[in-house]
Design an enzyme around this catalytic site. Structure first.
Site, PDB file in Angstrom:
ATOM      1  N   ASN A   1      35.406  35.454  29.923  1.00 45.25           N
ATOM      2  CA  ASN A   1      35.897  36.628  30.655  1.00 45.25           C
ATOM      3  C   ASN A   1      36.583  37.615  29.699  1.00 45.25           C
ATOM      4  OD1 ASN A   1      37.099  38.517  32.310  1.00 45.25           O
ATOM      5  ND2 ASN A   1      37.776  37.009  33.825  1.00 45.25           N
TER       6      ASN A   1
ATOM      7  N   GLU B   1      45.419  30.807  33.307  1.00 42.26           N
ATOM      8  CA  GLU B   1      44.122  30.335  32.803  1.00 42.26           C
ATOM      9  C   GLU B   1      43.083  31.405  33.073  1.00 42.26           C
ATOM     10  OE1 GLU B   1      45.561  27.942  35.075  1.00 42.26           O
ATOM     11  OE2 GLU B   1      46.314  26.579  33.539  1.00 42.26           O
TER      12      GLU B   1
ATOM     13  N   TYR C   1      44.910  40.620  29.358  1.00 43.60           N
ATOM     14  CA  TYR C   1      46.101  39.805  29.107  1.00 43.60           C
ATOM     15  C   TYR C   1      46.616  39.993  27.676  1.00 43.60           C
ATOM     16  CZ  TYR C   1      44.620  37.572  33.456  1.00 43.60           C
ATOM     17  OH  TYR C   1      44.252  37.338  34.757  1.00 43.60           O
TER      18      TYR C   1
HETATM   19  C1  LIG Z   1      40.011  41.989  34.575  1.00 42.87           C
HETATM   20  C2  LIG Z   1      40.218  43.127  35.573  1.00 42.87           C
HETATM   21  C3  LIG Z   1      41.285  42.695  36.587  1.00 42.87           C
HETATM   22  C4  LIG Z   1      40.697  44.375  34.824  1.00 42.87           C
HETATM   23  O1  LIG Z   1      40.996  45.382  35.784  1.00 42.87           O
HETATM   24  P1  LIG Z   1      40.962  46.936  35.409  1.00 42.87           P
HETATM   25  O2  LIG Z   1      41.760  47.657  36.429  1.00 42.87           O
HETATM   26  O3  LIG Z   1      39.567  47.385  35.203  1.00 42.87           O
HETATM   27  O4  LIG Z   1      41.723  46.938  34.003  1.00 42.87           O
HETATM   28  P2  LIG Z   1      42.560  48.154  33.389  1.00 42.87           P
HETATM   29  O5  LIG Z   1      41.784  49.421  33.558  1.00 42.87           O
HETATM   30  O6  LIG Z   1      43.939  48.125  33.920  1.00 42.87           O
HETATM   31  O7  LIG Z   1      42.553  47.757  31.839  1.00 42.87           O
HETATM   32  C5  LIG Z   1      43.753  47.501  31.109  1.00 42.87           C
HETATM   33  C6  LIG Z   1      43.339  46.986  29.736  1.00 42.87           C
HETATM   34  O8  LIG Z   1      42.652  45.736  29.868  1.00 42.87           O
HETATM   35  C7  LIG Z   1      41.576  45.670  28.905  1.00 42.87           C
HETATM   36  N1  LIG Z   1      40.278  45.690  29.602  1.00 42.87           N
HETATM   37  C8  LIG Z   1      40.081  45.858  30.936  1.00 42.87           C
HETATM   38  N2  LIG Z   1      38.758  45.783  31.218  1.00 42.87           N
HETATM   39  C9  LIG Z   1      38.114  45.578  30.033  1.00 42.87           C
HETATM   40  C10 LIG Z   1      36.752  45.410  29.678  1.00 42.87           C
HETATM   41  N3  LIG Z   1      35.754  45.460  30.595  1.00 42.87           N
HETATM   42  N4  LIG Z   1      36.450  45.182  28.383  1.00 42.87           N
HETATM   43  C11 LIG Z   1      37.422  45.134  27.445  1.00 42.87           C
HETATM   44  N5  LIG Z   1      38.752  45.291  27.712  1.00 42.87           N
HETATM   45  C12 LIG Z   1      39.088  45.505  29.009  1.00 42.87           C
HETATM   46  C13 LIG Z   1      41.738  46.902  28.038  1.00 42.87           C
HETATM   47  O9  LIG Z   1      42.646  46.571  26.996  1.00 42.87           O
HETATM   48  C14 LIG Z   1      42.380  47.877  29.007  1.00 42.87           C
HETATM   49  O10 LIG Z   1      43.092  48.929  28.376  1.00 42.87           O
HETATM   50  P3  LIG Z   1      42.301  50.291  27.940  1.00 42.87           P
HETATM   51  O11 LIG Z   1      41.507  50.720  29.122  1.00 42.87           O
HETATM   52  O12 LIG Z   1      43.414  51.228  27.603  1.00 42.87           O
HETATM   53  O13 LIG Z   1      41.417  49.890  26.804  1.00 42.87           O
HETATM   54  C15 LIG Z   1      38.890  43.498  36.305  1.00 42.87           C
HETATM   55  O14 LIG Z   1      37.874  43.665  35.338  1.00 42.87           O
HETATM   56  C16 LIG Z   1      38.449  42.453  37.311  1.00 42.87           C
HETATM   57  O15 LIG Z   1      38.867  42.467  38.466  1.00 42.87           O
HETATM   58  N6  LIG Z   1      37.593  41.504  36.856  1.00 42.87           N
HETATM   59  C17 LIG Z   1      37.126  40.420  37.728  1.00 42.87           C
HETATM   60  C18 LIG Z   1      38.260  39.475  38.068  1.00 42.87           C
HETATM   61  C19 LIG Z   1      38.883  38.887  36.814  1.00 42.87           C
HETATM   62  O16 LIG Z   1      38.208  38.613  35.841  1.00 42.87           O
HETATM   63  N7  LIG Z   1      40.226  38.666  36.873  1.00 42.87           N
HETATM   64  C20 LIG Z   1      40.961  38.145  35.730  1.00 42.87           C
HETATM   65  C21 LIG Z   1      40.793  36.711  35.521  1.00 42.87           C
HETATM   66  S1  LIG Z   1      41.409  35.763  36.863  1.00 42.87           S
END
Ligand SMILES: CC(C)(COP(=O)(O)OP(=O)(O)OC[C@H]1O[C@@H](n2cnc3c(N)ncnc32)[C@H](O)[C@@H]1OP(=O)(O)O)[C@@H](O)C(=O)NCCC(=O)NCCS
Length: 162
Positions: A121, A116, A128
């Protein structure tokens, strides 16, 4: 899981490894910085104690930059928590954690993955989607702080209905 450090793009070594009880103080601090409804340290402790779970951290230069927590319920993997500390975002750390998670779950067998995520977000849902999760429905008012809806997402579902 192969424990192999690789050079991080900004220096230091990057390593995905199993979460340890000694990591929980740092993990819980990232959790509090990240979520409006953070898991308590006790929830992490309980999860680490479960034999079915997968709990991984990603270290960059020996600092914990992010983590993922998942567990198998019946025959489905539930991605329960993933976070990357804000200064480390957009460096494919979440992607690396998920790749390690999928490598482990493929070895253990399952009928799919579910999770979920808040409908607002975008980083979470895009992460995902990039791994093949598809939105299949909404849980109205799922989050207790502001009653935001949760998007239900599935990947590789092999059952009758989701
Ligand atoms: C969601 C989260 C875990 C992503 O972590 P991250 O290490 O920055 O993500 P990555 O760099 O591995 O990104 C992988 C892919 O996810 C997508 N993505 C990640 N952040 C994004 C953003 N801010 N906007 C759009 N797409 C995004 C992209 O497809 C990305 O690939 P690309 O960089 O080649 O375009 C991070 O933003 C976070 O911790 N957010 C707060 C907690 C959260 O929302 N957790 C998930 C829900 S429980």
């Amino acid at each position: 899981m192969t424990l192999q450090a690789v050079p991080d793009e900004r220096g230091g070594a990057r390593l995905v490894r199993p979460m340890q009880f000694t990591d929980l103080e740092t993990v819980a601090a990232i959790e509090r910085r990240t979520f409006t409804l953070p898991w308590s340290p006790a929830v992490f402790t309980g999860q680490l104690a479960r034999e079915t779970g997968i709990e991984l951290v990603c270290e960059v230069g020996r600092r914990i930059a992010g983590y993922v927590v998942a567990d198998m319920f019946v025959d489905v993997w539930h991605l329960m928590n993933i976070a990357v500390d804000e200064p480390y975002r957009r460096r494919h750390i979440a992607a690396e954690l998920l790749e390690a998670y999928f490598a482990i779950t493929e070895l253990r067998g399952h009928r799919g993955h579910t999770l979920e995520v808040r409908v607002s977000n975008t980083p979470g849902t895009e992460l995902y989607r990039s791994f093949g999760f598809i939105a299949t429905g909404v849980r109205p008012g799922y989050y207790s702080d502001d009653r935001e809806d949760a998007l239900i997402m599935w990947k590789d579902w092999e059952g009758e209905s989701a």
